[in-house]
Motif scaffolding. Structure first.
Motif, PDB file in Angstrom:
ATOM      1  N   GLY A   1      21.501  -1.786  -8.569  1.00  0.00           N
ATOM      2  CA  GLY A   1      22.461  -2.638  -9.275  1.00  0.00           C
ATOM      3  C   GLY A   1      23.417  -3.385  -8.347  1.00  0.00           C
ATOM      4  N   ALA A   2      23.428  -3.039  -7.066  1.00  0.00           N
ATOM      5  CA  ALA A   2      24.406  -3.648  -6.153  1.00  0.00           C
ATOM      6  C   ALA A   2      23.871  -4.973  -5.614  1.00  0.00           C
ATOM      7  CB  ALA A   2      24.682  -2.697  -5.003  1.00  0.00           C
ATOM      8  N   GLY A   3      24.786  -5.846  -5.228  1.00  0.00           N
ATOM      9  CA  GLY A   3      24.381  -7.117  -4.607  1.00  0.00           C
ATOM     10  C   GLY A   3      24.101  -6.896  -3.131  1.00  0.00           C
ATOM     11  N   GLU A   4      24.259  -7.968  -2.361  1.00  0.00           N
ATOM     12  CA  GLU A   4      24.081  -7.907  -0.902  1.00  0.00           C
ATOM     13  C   GLU A   4      25.086  -6.916  -0.304  1.00  0.00           C
ATOM     14  OE1 GLU A   4      22.307 -10.751   2.170  1.00  0.00           O
ATOM     15  OE2 GLU A   4      21.734  -9.933   0.248  1.00  0.00           O
ATOM     16  N   ALA A   5      24.640  -6.111   0.692  1.00  0.00           N
ATOM     17  CA  ALA A   5      25.556  -5.146   1.312  1.00  0.00           C
ATOM     18  C   ALA A   5      26.693  -5.882   2.014  1.00  0.00           C
ATOM     19  CB  ALA A   5      24.787  -4.288   2.313  1.00  0.00           C
ATOM     20  N   ASP A   6      27.932  -5.444   1.790  1.00  0.00           N
ATOM     21  CA  ASP A   6      29.056  -6.057   2.500  1.00  0.00           C
ATOM     22  C   ASP A   6      29.412  -5.189   3.708  1.00  0.00           C
ATOM     23  OD1 ASP A   6      30.513  -3.906   1.597  1.00  0.00           O
ATOM     24  OD2 ASP A   6      31.570  -5.017   0.033  1.00  0.00           O
ATOM     25  N   ALA A   7      30.481  -5.580   4.421  1.00  0.00           N
ATOM     26  CA  ALA A   7      30.832  -4.886   5.666  1.00  0.00           C
ATOM     27  C   ALA A   7      31.161  -3.417   5.403  1.00  0.00           C
ATOM     28  CB  ALA A   7      32.012  -5.592   6.331  1.00  0.00           C
ATOM     29  N   GLU A   8      31.809  -3.143   4.276  1.00  0.00           N
ATOM     30  CA  GLU A   8      32.160  -1.748   3.965  1.00  0.00           C
ATOM     31  C   GLU A   8      30.912  -0.909   3.695  1.00  0.00           C
ATOM     32  OE1 GLU A   8      34.785  -1.140   0.627  1.00  0.00           O
ATOM     33  OE2 GLU A   8      35.078   0.965   1.146  1.00  0.00           O
ATOM     34  N   ASP A   9      29.968  -1.492   2.931  1.00  0.00           N
ATOM     35  CA  ASP A   9      28.711  -0.776   2.660  1.00  0.00           C
ATOM     36  C   ASP A   9      28.021  -0.449   3.983  1.00  0.00           C
ATOM     37  OD1 ASP A   9      29.204  -1.267  -0.011  1.00  0.00           O
ATOM     38  OD2 ASP A   9      27.906  -3.026  -0.094  1.00  0.00           O
ATOM     39  N   GLU A  10      28.013  -1.432   4.878  1.00  0.00           N
ATOM     40  CA  GLU A  10      27.327  -1.220   6.166  1.00  0.00           C
ATOM     41  C   GLU A  10      28.042  -0.161   7.004  1.00  0.00           C
ATOM     42  OE1 GLU A  10      26.833  -5.134   7.814  1.00  0.00           O
ATOM     43  OE2 GLU A  10      25.328  -5.603   6.279  1.00  0.00           O
ATOM     44  N   ALA A  11      29.379  -0.164   6.953  1.00  0.00           N
ATOM     45  CA  ALA A  11      30.137   0.826   7.733  1.00  0.00           C
ATOM     46  C   ALA A  11      29.872   2.244   7.201  1.00  0.00           C
ATOM     47  CB  ALA A  11      31.628   0.509   7.682  1.00  0.00           C
ATOM     48  N   VAL A  12      29.765   2.381   5.888  1.00  0.00           N
ATOM     49  CA  VAL A  12      29.505   3.716   5.307  1.00  0.00           C
ATOM     50  C   VAL A  12      28.100   4.178   5.690  1.00  0.00           C
ATOM     51  CG1 VAL A  12      29.235   5.011   3.151  1.00  0.00           C
ATOM     52  CG2 VAL A  12      31.163   3.429   3.424  1.00  0.00           C
TER      53      VAL A  12
ATOM     54  N   ALA B   1      24.447   7.343   9.308  1.00  0.00           N
ATOM     55  CA  ALA B   1      23.347   7.201  10.278  1.00  0.00           C
ATOM     56  C   ALA B   1      23.694   7.885  11.606  1.00  0.00           C
ATOM     57  CB  ALA B   1      23.027   5.728  10.500  1.00  0.00           C
ATOM     58  N   GLU B   2      24.999   8.056  11.869  1.00  0.00           N
ATOM     59  CA  GLU B   2      25.408   8.773  13.090  1.00  0.00           C
ATOM     60  C   GLU B   2      24.855  10.201  13.111  1.00  0.00           C
ATOM     61  OE1 GLU B   2      29.635   9.120  13.592  1.00  0.00           O
ATOM     62  OE2 GLU B   2      29.944   6.976  13.342  1.00  0.00           O
ATOM     63  N   LEU B   3      24.504  10.722  11.932  1.00  0.00           N
ATOM     64  CA  LEU B   3      24.178  12.147  11.807  1.00  0.00           C
ATOM     65  C   LEU B   3      22.708  12.448  12.055  1.00  0.00           C
ATOM     66  CD1 LEU B   3      26.298  12.710   8.593  1.00  0.00           C
ATOM     67  CD2 LEU B   3      26.898  13.422  10.912  1.00  0.00           C
ATOM     68  N   GLY B   4      21.926  11.423  12.373  1.00  0.00           N
ATOM     69  CA  GLY B   4      20.489  11.640  12.626  1.00  0.00           C
ATOM     70  C   GLY B   4      19.699  10.424  12.211  1.00  0.00           C
ATOM     71  N   THR B   5      18.717  10.647  11.342  1.00  0.00           N
ATOM     72  CA  THR B   5      17.872   9.543  10.859  1.00  0.00           C
ATOM     73  C   THR B   5      18.201   9.274   9.397  1.00  0.00           C
ATOM     74  OG1 THR B   5      16.091  10.135  12.368  1.00  0.00           O
ATOM     75  CG2 THR B   5      15.477   8.842  10.443  1.00  0.00           C
ATOM     76  N   LEU B   6      18.651   8.038   9.133  1.00  0.00           N
ATOM     77  CA  LEU B   6      18.994   7.647   7.759  1.00  0.00           C
ATOM     78  C   LEU B   6      17.816   6.891   7.155  1.00  0.00           C
ATOM     79  CD1 LEU B   6      21.249   7.411   5.543  1.00  0.00           C
ATOM     80  CD2 LEU B   6      21.775   5.188   6.525  1.00  0.00           C
ATOM     81  N   VAL B   7      17.345   7.370   6.002  1.00  0.00           N
ATOM     82  CA  VAL B   7      16.225   6.726   5.311  1.00  0.00           C
ATOM     83  C   VAL B   7      16.718   6.302   3.930  1.00  0.00           C
ATOM     84  CG1 VAL B   7      13.908   7.088   4.350  1.00  0.00           C
ATOM     85  CG2 VAL B   7      14.508   8.097   6.558  1.00  0.00           C
ATOM     86  N   VAL B   8      16.568   5.011   3.627  1.00  0.00           N
ATOM     87  CA  VAL B   8      16.981   4.525   2.307  1.00  0.00           C
ATOM     88  C   VAL B   8      15.779   4.600   1.373  1.00  0.00           C
ATOM     89  CG1 VAL B   8      17.919   2.558   1.018  1.00  0.00           C
ATOM     90  CG2 VAL B   8      18.640   2.961   3.393  1.00  0.00           C
ATOM     91  N   LEU B   9      15.971   5.224   0.224  1.00  0.00           N
ATOM     92  CA  LEU B   9      14.865   5.431  -0.718  1.00  0.00           C
ATOM     93  C   LEU B   9      15.273   5.004  -2.123  1.00  0.00           C
ATOM     94  CD1 LEU B   9      13.462   9.024  -0.070  1.00  0.00           C
ATOM     95  CD2 LEU B   9      12.321   6.849   0.382  1.00  0.00           C
ATOM     96  N   ASP B  10      14.273   4.555  -2.866  1.00  0.00           N
ATOM     97  CA  ASP B  10      14.498   4.327  -4.279  1.00  0.00           C
ATOM     98  C   ASP B  10      15.037   5.621  -4.903  1.00  0.00           C
ATOM     99  OD1 ASP B  10      13.493   2.294  -6.577  1.00  0.00           O
ATOM    100  OD2 ASP B  10      13.425   4.386  -7.252  1.00  0.00           O
ATOM    101  N   GLU B  11      16.005   5.475  -5.808  1.00  0.00           N
ATOM    102  CA  GLU B  11      16.648   6.680  -6.322  1.00  0.00           C
ATOM    103  C   GLU B  11      15.670   7.635  -7.022  1.00  0.00           C
ATOM    104  OE1 GLU B  11      20.044   6.326  -8.983  1.00  0.00           O
ATOM    105  OE2 GLU B  11      20.929   8.003  -7.885  1.00  0.00           O
ATOM    106  N   SER B  12      14.586   7.097  -7.566  1.00  0.00           N
ATOM    107  CA  SER B  12      13.620   7.955  -8.270  1.00  0.00           C
ATOM    108  C   SER B  12      12.938   8.942  -7.313  1.00  0.00           C
ATOM    109  CB  SER B  12      12.562   7.094  -8.966  1.00  0.00           C
ATOM    110  OG  SER B  12      11.844   6.363  -7.989  1.00  0.00           O
ATOM    111  N   LEU B  13      13.018   8.680  -6.001  1.00  0.00           N
ATOM    112  CA  LEU B  13      12.352   9.555  -5.027  1.00  0.00           C
ATOM    113  C   LEU B  13      13.298  10.508  -4.292  1.00  0.00           C
ATOM    114  CD1 LEU B  13       9.859   6.946  -3.550  1.00  0.00           C
ATOM    115  CD2 LEU B  13       9.347   8.851  -5.084  1.00  0.00           C
TER     116      LEU B  13
END
Ligand SMILES: NC(=O)c1ccc[n+]([C@@H]2O[C@H](COP(=O)([O-])OP(=O)(O)OC[C@H]3O[C@@H](n4cnc5c(N)ncnc54)[C@H](OP(=O)(O)O)[C@@H]3O)[C@@H](O)[C@H]2O)c1
Length: 253
Positions: free
Chosen positions: A125-136, A141-153
């Motif tokens: 539901g979100a639009g383009e990632a803004d600077a805050e989204d990217e910072a979060v 991602a500092e904690l290892g490997t960040l994988v973005v997944l569809d919420e159903s998975l």
């Protein structure tokens, strides 16, 4: 970005150690919050609302069942909210924390040593990632490997990475015990097994996660490893992992 932890249990501690910077935090057991803040140079506060007021990003580290009771205290003050609660979809988070950025992550215990797998639920539901989204996202991602997944998975992923440190520990223990049965001292067996896990993980990364390639390199035709692999297959290793995932997802085998 000032991080505020709501709850200071196992996963909050692992996250905070992984980030390695001061946090503000609260927990029903004041001593738990105090010792975490002491370790990281942050501040233990007396209630959740104060944490929310002092943080740029509130990280929900309590149990899923406490979503609404915690939101009643935290929502009036929180600027942005990241949840690590299992089985709590973005829609439920947004309902509890309306009109501000909300993020859903799923960490795993090795975040403590910045070697964790972390899943972020994609926000359809979100639009383009803004600077805050990217910072979060960068923070997690500092904690290892960040994988973005569809919420159903996300729940499926949970069975492979959030639960898996316990599985891997059990696999290591089983191997050590097998060695003990044949006279290998447990302490040395553990060193050998754990180093083999670490080294094999790195090799798999370098081989582009090609598990079969690594197996072929070790198992020469007619050799000892091939016999060992056959015994593991006959012992139901694959089926056991499939059953474990089904159990996590609450499905029949
Ligand atoms: N452990 C994992 O590997 C893992 C992996 C992925 C996601 N998670 C998620 O991470 C969250 C925390 O799990 P955990 O294993 O760290 O559990 P935990 O060790 O039980 O930590 C939860 C902490 O939250 C505290 N708490 C309870 N009510 C609270 C409230 N109203 N406000 C603030 N804090 C409160 C608890 O205190 P009391 O003990 O006094 O109730 C406890 O210290 C869960 O939602 C879980 O789904 C965990």
């Amino acid at each position: 970005m000032k991080i505020g932890l709501i709850g200071c249990g196992n996963m909050a501690r692992a996250l905070a150690r992984g980030w390695g910077r001061p946090v503000v935090c609260a927990d029903p057991l004041a001593e738990r919050a105090r010792s975490l803040a002491e370790e990281l140079g942050g501040e233990a506060l007396s209630d959740n609302a104060e944490v929310a007021a002092r943080a740029d990003l509130v990280v929900l580290c309590h149990k899923p069942a406490q979503l609404h009771s915690v939101a009643a205290e935290v929502a009036p003050q929180a600027r942005a909210v990241a949840s690590i609660l299992a089985a709590t979809p973005l829609a439920a988070l947004r309902e509890a924390y309306p009109e501000r950025p909300v993020y859903r992550f799923l960490p795993s215990l090795p975040v403590e040593v910045r070697q964790g797998a972390v899943v972020q639920a994609a926000d359809a539901g979100a639009g383009e990632a803004d600077a805050e989204d990217e910072a979060v996202a960068a923070l997690f991602a500092e904690l290892g490997t960040l994988v973005v997944l569809d919420e159903s998975l996300v729940d499926v992923a949970m069975g492979l990475m959030s639960c898996a440190p316990a599985y891997v520990a059990l696999v290591a223990e089983a191997q050590v015990d097998a060695g003990v049965r044949w006279g290998l001292p447990a302490a040395q067996g553990a060193q050998l097994v754990v180093q083999t896990l670490t080294g094999t993980a790195e090799l798999l990364r370098r081989r582009g996660y090609d598990t079969l390639a690594v197996r072929r390199e070790v198992a020469s035709p007619g050799g000892l490893t091939a016999r060992g692999l056959q015994a593991l297959e006959q012992g139901g290793l694959r089926a056991a992992f499939a059953d474990a995932l089904a159990a996590v997802l609450g499905e029949e085998r």
